[in-house]
Scaffold this motif. Structure first.
Motif, PDB file in Angstrom:
ATOM      1  N   GLU A 286      17.382 -82.466   6.012  1.00 45.89           N
ATOM      2  CA  GLU A 286      18.234 -82.748   7.167  1.00 45.89           C
ATOM      3  C   GLU A 286      17.458 -83.306   8.363  1.00 45.89           C
ATOM      4  O   GLU A 286      18.028 -83.533   9.417  1.00 45.89           O
TER       5      GLU A 286
ATOM      6  N   ARG B 147      23.128 -95.213   2.146  1.00 45.87           N
ATOM      7  CA  ARG B 147      23.851 -94.048   2.692  1.00 45.87           C
ATOM      8  C   ARG B 147      24.760 -93.446   1.619  1.00 45.87           C
ATOM      9  O   ARG B 147      24.803 -92.233   1.435  1.00 45.87           O
TER      10      ARG B 147
ATOM     11  N   LYS C 114      18.103 -89.174   8.691  1.00 46.69           N
ATOM     12  CA  LYS C 114      19.449 -89.642   8.362  1.00 46.69           C
ATOM     13  C   LYS C 114      19.397 -91.153   8.152  1.00 46.69           C
ATOM     14  O   LYS C 114      18.919 -91.893   9.017  1.00 46.69           O
TER      15      LYS C 114
END
Length: 151
Positions: free
Chosen positions: A107, A118, A110
């Motif tokens: 995390e 993505r 991104k």
């Protein structure tokens, strides 16, 4: 062009024959082509993709400080925006090594672009979540007819 497309890196177990030579003239073109091919990849793995894409990754300050002080790819660029957002950009093909590297940051990073990357990250994250929630076995040819590309 034919030699360029046939360039690949194999694991040691896959090597059946090696030929050694002291004749440097035989390797000059091959080394140049190898360097050119590796510059398109993130790491050494080949890819089904051939198109070089711009990859934009957002991260927090901590990962930015760590990542920006290291070499990951010859095209890498790191920057901070006026809104204190931190980014890395690089240009290469999407391959399993890139996907694995992104997942290693969990995390803390991104993917912003491209949309195809993505989507790949999202699909794999969804599958991994289901694998743990439903106590499924890891992907294996015996339990799926559509395994994810692993290399």
């Amino acid at each position: 062009r034919v030699l360029f497309r046939s360039f690949s890196i194999r694991e040691l177990e896959a090597i059946e024959h090696i030929e050694l030579s002291n004749e440097r003239s035989k390797t000059i073109g091959t080394v140049k082509q190898a360097k050119m091919e590796i510059s398109k990849r993130f790491g050494i793995h080949d890819s089904e993709e051939e198109k070089i894409v711009t990859i934009k990754i957002q991260m927090g300050e901590g990962p930015y400080l760590f990542l920006s002080r290291r070499f990951w790819h010859e095209s890498q660029k790191f920057y901070k925006t006026t809104r204190n957002e931190y980014f890395m950009e690089l240009k290469c093909v999407i391959n399993i090594e890139l996907i694995g590297w992104l997942f290693s940051w969990l995390e803390h990073v991104k993917v912003i672009q491209p949309v195809s990357l993505r989507k790949t990250i999202e699909e794999r994250a969804d599958y991994i979540s289901k694998m743990y929630k439903k106590n499924l076995a890891p992907v294996n040819p015996s339990n799926t007819n559509q395994p994810f590309l692993i290399g």
